[in-house]
Design an enzyme around this catalytic site. Structure first.
Site, PDB file in Angstrom:
ATOM      1  N   HIS B 156     111.233  56.053-112.794  1.00  0.00           N
ATOM      2  CA  HIS B 156     110.394  56.921-112.048  1.00  0.00           C
ATOM      3  C   HIS B 156     110.748  57.000-110.848  1.00  0.00           C
ATOM      4  O   HIS B 156     109.991  57.646-109.984  1.00  0.00           O
ATOM      5  CB  HIS B 156     108.855  56.427-112.198  1.00  0.00           C
ATOM      6  CG  HIS B 156     108.513  56.164-113.602  1.00  0.00           C
ATOM      7  ND1 HIS B 156     107.770  56.976-114.296  1.00  0.00           N
ATOM      8  CD2 HIS B 156     108.345  55.230-114.448  1.00  0.00           C
ATOM      9  CE1 HIS B 156     107.353  56.623-115.542  1.00  0.00           C
ATOM     10  NE2 HIS B 156     107.808  55.270-115.533  1.00  0.00           N
ATOM     11  N   SER B 278     130.534  71.197 -92.250  1.00  0.00           N
ATOM     12  CA  SER B 278     129.682  72.559 -92.168  1.00  0.00           C
ATOM     13  C   SER B 278     130.111  73.420 -90.932  1.00  0.00           C
ATOM     14  O   SER B 278     130.813  72.979 -89.691  1.00  0.00           O
ATOM     15  CB  SER B 278     128.403  72.006 -91.653  1.00  0.00           C
ATOM     16  OG  SER B 278     127.650  73.071 -90.907  1.00  0.00           O
ATOM     17  N   LYS B 284     128.199  66.922 -89.801  1.00  0.00           N
ATOM     18  CA  LYS B 284     128.195  66.911 -91.363  1.00  0.00           C
ATOM     19  C   LYS B 284     129.271  66.426 -92.204  1.00  0.00           C
ATOM     20  O   LYS B 284     130.521  66.810 -91.591  1.00  0.00           O
ATOM     21  CB  LYS B 284     127.742  67.989 -91.848  1.00  0.00           C
ATOM     22  CG  LYS B 284     126.320  68.570 -91.586  1.00  0.00           C
ATOM     23  CD  LYS B 284     125.163  67.613 -92.143  1.00  0.00           C
ATOM     24  CE  LYS B 284     125.235  67.488 -93.564  1.00  0.00           C
ATOM     25  NZ  LYS B 284     124.828  68.875 -94.293  1.00  0.00           N
TER      26      LYS B 284
END
Lengths: 443, 443, 443, 443
Positions: B156, B278, B284
């Protein structure tokens, strides 16, 4: 009754209904299979010493009684139970007290539900396999009956060359037999025991997964514990793909029948008790059963696609999304089962109108045969082709029956494959029956 | 050059382009396989007496030369040729005159294209099978390396119980090996010889289909002539389903990697040369290769669904719609091949950060183990469960390495399956190579 | 009771069940809407002189009584009735004799079923539109509440730049409002009157289609009679596409929530009464409602795809295949309705953990802002980018609240759109209520 | 040339190729549109004072020159460039030095690519809208020409009642005009400006998004910055759904044509220059263009489904997966554009064979008209129905032309809708041309 995980506060009712969905109704169908799983689990707990032989005996007896109650419609899973596993555990606790609380040792609902579902699916697939073979048999019988009834073969939806009703029917026998290879592969996916993978991470107890697998008639243990949750969806996708292909085969046949029974063709005739009418048009006799089979293939496609998507990129380990595959699987099995049975019924009543089939064998469809006759006489094929194309008006009608008899038409390969499939099925059915018998008689 | 069916007037140019599509480019990829088909056909025409031994020799020599021309990039199929079959026949007629016009005897483009495509697909599938086994091998190697590196198992999307990096990697090995069973089934579908079914209705000549099937290395003859056109789409659907499942497996792994390499987890580390940046954000380092693998699984799904729909309810006999399956098949094989190779590359560089994996094993994930310890001490499971649930705050962290070592983790089943698959592949590859060698050396 | 088209012999029972399917149960849901259609039809027959004013009065009174019986659960459509239209006509004949036999004049079940279905769908869509606006409102309220709670924005599943909880929530308001444009287009498709197209070919009676359309509240007549059957499936496909997009929006939100409520993030907190537990793991609190919403989007996709395929290439004129769209539509409306209501409930209880959101705003996510600061000071952007990239270690944490306040965040566009949608909905609801009131009071 | 995000080390070549894919080729198609975006961005930077008027003038001139280079085939995006944005920025830096490095201020490739794509899509959609209206016009012309040519209308694939060729053709005009409503909705989704959303989180600079939106001709600003990445896939899905529905319409028409041009019907006749032949069968004349149109609808469905799935449950913020929607969009626009043009061509040449249409109007299809005649004479409809059903043999053939003239057939609604659509298109086309003109002439 309380949920297995109830810790003393209540979940929001609307959310409970949303999350439980129709799970309790689905599990009602599988009570027997869940009990089988519990029998094997109890036997292993006995082997591990967690249950004494006497405790096992008590549990096993109660589980057998539960199957009887269920068969008599007296054991009903309710929304409040959340699912069948809970209903059964609660029943055992009510009947057996502390002993009932032991049954969930070393397993989780995660492996329990997969165990139950796979047993259910395996039994259904064997059933369905049998119905599919019956349909294939009908196609083969029709093929033999109409072996030498000529009819035009079509390419690009245009009359092309002569063929026979037998060839037309036989292709559907071959198609089903090929489709069944996918169903067999799917059956093998379902034939792996998930029991003991618990919540996907095993347990710190010396369980014997091979033992429970053997008791339940699974060919092998599904080894990696995390992989079990992963295959919820993956196994179902393979199974529904097989069902989808079989539905497509029946849909294609239905589409052919609808076309060939149009008054413009008249090749196929349907008994009037297979047909429905119109509320407005007094003269209509409609082959709805074939339209709906064609349509229902699209329903199956939806079930299949949902299942493929439900196996989609979810984080490793169990995700509740995959629970929805259970409903899709049940619906798909039901849909296929109904359809293949109806198709078996109608293929017993369908007939070809020999006169109309022969009448449709117009001169043009013998053009290729004519060209190949010129080839036999020594002309290069491409020249023969061009010669015939330039003299189409001069084509003579050939006796179509004679023509079709001159071609190799062989139904034995399908017959041979049918027998091999039938033998495989008998073997698996016997194995299943022996498994059940042995489970119910566990000492 | 003229179309094979040209009868003296020209088709509208726009319609020609629309109908030919990129067929001529696809056929460029398969010239070799089409020539193989023609070699077998010529050998049979010789056996039938339609070609003399000397004529066969001439044709066979020219066909071998054509493969060489093609390999040197000197044989190019053009839009005007409509397709490769035409280009080849026209080439033969140009080189050999009347002899070239004989090669199309007793076959149609209908069976010719299927013969060519299946040979092409078979060769590609063997290739792809090999790449998939390599990827499975990498997963197994990673599984062994990280066998006892503990990490939280999730259900879950919540931390649930301890598991190990080895279990996480091993499940992907098992998944690929299972998926390959579908690819094997698909391979078997492709391993039926369509040659001699002609336009779907056979020919009135005493052809020997078993002979050409054997020459081309097909396991069996696809018996029913009408069924051949039917399986255009059907066979492709089964093949693309297998590829779809394999893509899904890689997509799921990619999704796990993307999540587990987020700074919030830090379990997985990617070499910087696998990452892109990026244009706006200087800091990034992105795992694009995994995002695109996840995304490309959806491209494969589209190819697959188109193929499933193209096999859909069409009138029996050939319909041009199904020609579109060729492009989908080529694209799907290419997409899968590229992806599996990239995944093999990145699985060589990926590492687990042991420290972060261990740090994530917080006390709560040992709750179940604690409950089962109480079971070992004699408490019924459901009571143990409730006891632990009521005392969650008192859970002590257990040494996760010790914990994970106490559980059964076994990679031998995957290893065994890998070897069996590898053996099957070697056998089929050998069979293919011998077939080609024999074809090229036909007397 | 007898089928409308019964001509004196019985259809095979198995085939009857297969063809009727669950149609009679579906029609049970739509008795009211079918009666509305009959009221309008009767009014037109009166206008045409086929019913006298007195006859009309009698029929209208009986039809009103039928709605009451139905509302009290006393009018039940049975399998033997085949469908609701038959049940109603049989009821009228039983009550009114010959007069009841007149009601089907100048219409067919073909246009009757579409009339009924569209009225049903229209009413449901208005309902659903309202629920969707409620959910959008909740997202807007959350957006306002968390306008200046900073959290990391992610690209490529990596922390990228600072954003706010408000922006995160607001995007879902904007998404729903955009999706509703598709639902509005779908509503308009459903707002065309099919009545009077009969079996698809009109009738040789001077019917007034504009009159019945007006009585039933349809915006316009669907003009081409043959096109009506064609749009069975076409209209449904557009409707289900809209529902699919809305489900996808909720699924995406659910996926975000599941991730952001993982302990590794802790951004989102769910009230415990929204969570379920595990049967094995005592410590678990799972967001099943979000997993199931994510999963149910795939169920919707299946319904949608089945519908798209059912509209597929069928011969012009009615084909029974398309009847299956009714079940898909009912299921899809039900699924969406349930889900949007649950989502409305949970979005009332969901909260952001401000502390954890702020803590996650690590220094690296301010890199771009730093680069743009250098731009403000005169450095060309690409140079500033490279400068910051080379000095990532020196990045200072900026006060994320201050940072986020420095950016343009505007929720008014969504608010404005919400109001416009709300106004449209009120207008349509009023129109519907007036239509029903007028129908029931026809003189 | 270096990637925009290059920080000094090289990415693995295999991974570069895998991640770039065919992006550079796609961007080659959109250079013009990307330049438009840069022009608006530069104008805003000037407005903000980041570019001086002189700098703007220099940049704008170079951008105009770049469009010319591109139109002359002299500006080519290469794999090494990664994409068109990089190629353009590198070009500017090379030509203008530091000034070129300023252009990326306050935007990211994230908003840049969406800006470019939407401008590209908008232009293409207007184009496609026009072609679709042309096809609808052809259907309307055919409808008028064959208004009173009777032919049997079919239900359940059985002759049902008389209809006319005009009705048959007109339904396709109505269908296209309805489908265009979805295309209009899709156009509106594409008509929102993403520029200024940067990487999805805005920028800490006082940009004017309304200004760039206006310059680029977008109807409105797409407000929420995070929502922009979200709509990559969402907007595409809506667009491809509209194209899918239009393709389905053409596929259905094609299927009707294929059936009605079978020799068993003979209703439709195709000019021979629209037909292709068979390599084996000399007599064949095949309507491949219709088979392929029917088949290509399934290709479109695949593109559409891939797109729907690519919008699927991804974490909020940009994910590289969605980049794959660009290729799907380009392919889908191309596929639709080609098909609608071919359909326009063939609908100019298609004819109905009046004699065969009339001959097919057999007595049975007048049964309903007969029953309604009895109704006019006072018999309740259901009795009239049963009477006719019992006396089917006595049905007399009615003059089908007279019959069809007695029914309401009206093509004005389609005509009116066509005009309204045409007017809308002209307005949007004018708006687009003015936008471009103004952009190129920015001071």
């Amino acid at each position: 009754m309380a949920q297995l995980w109830n810790k003393g506060f209540d979940i929001n009712r609307e959310i409970l209904e949303f999350t439980v969905g129709n799970d309790y109704e689905l599990d009602q169908l599988m009570v027997k299979h869940d009990v089988y799983g519990s029998m094997a689990q109890a036997a292993m707990l006995k082997k591990m010493g967690i249950l004494t032989p006497a405790e096992f005996k008590t549990v096993h007896t109660e589980l057998k009684r539960l199957i009887e109650l269920w068969q008599q419609g007296k054991f009903v899973v309710k929304l409040e139970d959340e699912d069948g596993h809970t209903a059964i555990e609660n029943h055992l606790v009510k009947q057996l007290g502390d002993l009932g609380k032991k049954i969930h040792t070393a397993r989780s609902r995660n492996d329990q539900v997969v165990t139950m579902s796979r047993l259910y699916v395996k039994e259904k697939l064997l059933n369905i396999y049998g119905h599919s073979l019956t349909l294939a048999q009908h196609f083969l019988a029709l093929a033999k009956r109409y072996r030498h009834v000529p009819m035009p073969g079509y390419t690009h939806m245009q009359r092309a060359m002569p063929t026979s009703g037998g060839v037309w029917f036989d292709q559907y026998a071959e198609a089903i037999l090929d489709d069944l290879q996918l169903l067999k592969t799917a059956f093998q996916y379902n034939d792996m025991s998930p029991l003991g993978s618990a919540a996907g991470f095993g347990v710190n107890l010396p369980i014997d997964r091979a033992y429970t697998a053997k008791l339940l008639g699974f060919k092998k243990v599904q080894n990696n514990t995390m992989y079990v949750a992963y295959t919820r969806g993956k196994v179902e996708a393979a199974t529904l793909f097989a069902l989808n292909q079989l539905m497509q085969t029946m849909a294609k046949f239905s589409n052919d029948v609808l076309l060939f029974s149009m008054s413009e063709f008249g090749f196929v005739e349907l008994p009037k008790e297979y047909c429905t009418g119109s509320s407005l048009m007094p003269q209509k006799r409609n082959g709805d059963v074939f339209e709906l089979t064609r349509g229902k293939a699209n329903i199956m496609l939806g079930y299949f696609l949902s299942t493929v998507e439900l196996q989609n990129v979810l984080l490793s380990g169990y995700n509740r999304d995959t629970q929805l595959t259970k409903d899709l699987m049940v619906k798909a099995l039901h849909l296929y089962s109904n359809t293949v049975k109806v198709m078996s019924t109608v293929t017993e009543g369908i007939t070809l109108n020999k006169t109309k089939c022969i009448a449709a064998c117009s001169a043009d469809i013998f053009a290729t045969d004519k060209a190949l006759d010129l080839v036999k006489a020594g002309m290069p094929f491409r020249d023969a082709y061009r010669h015939v194309a330039a003299h189409l008006d001069e084509l003579e009608t050939i006796d179509p029956i004679k023509n079709i008899k001159s071609k190799a038409i062989d139904f034995r390969p399908a017959q041979t494959s049918w027998k091999a499939n039938s033998k495989w099925l008998s073997g698996e059915q016997r194995r299943w029956q022996q498994t059940v018998k042995h489970l119910l008689a566990l000492p």
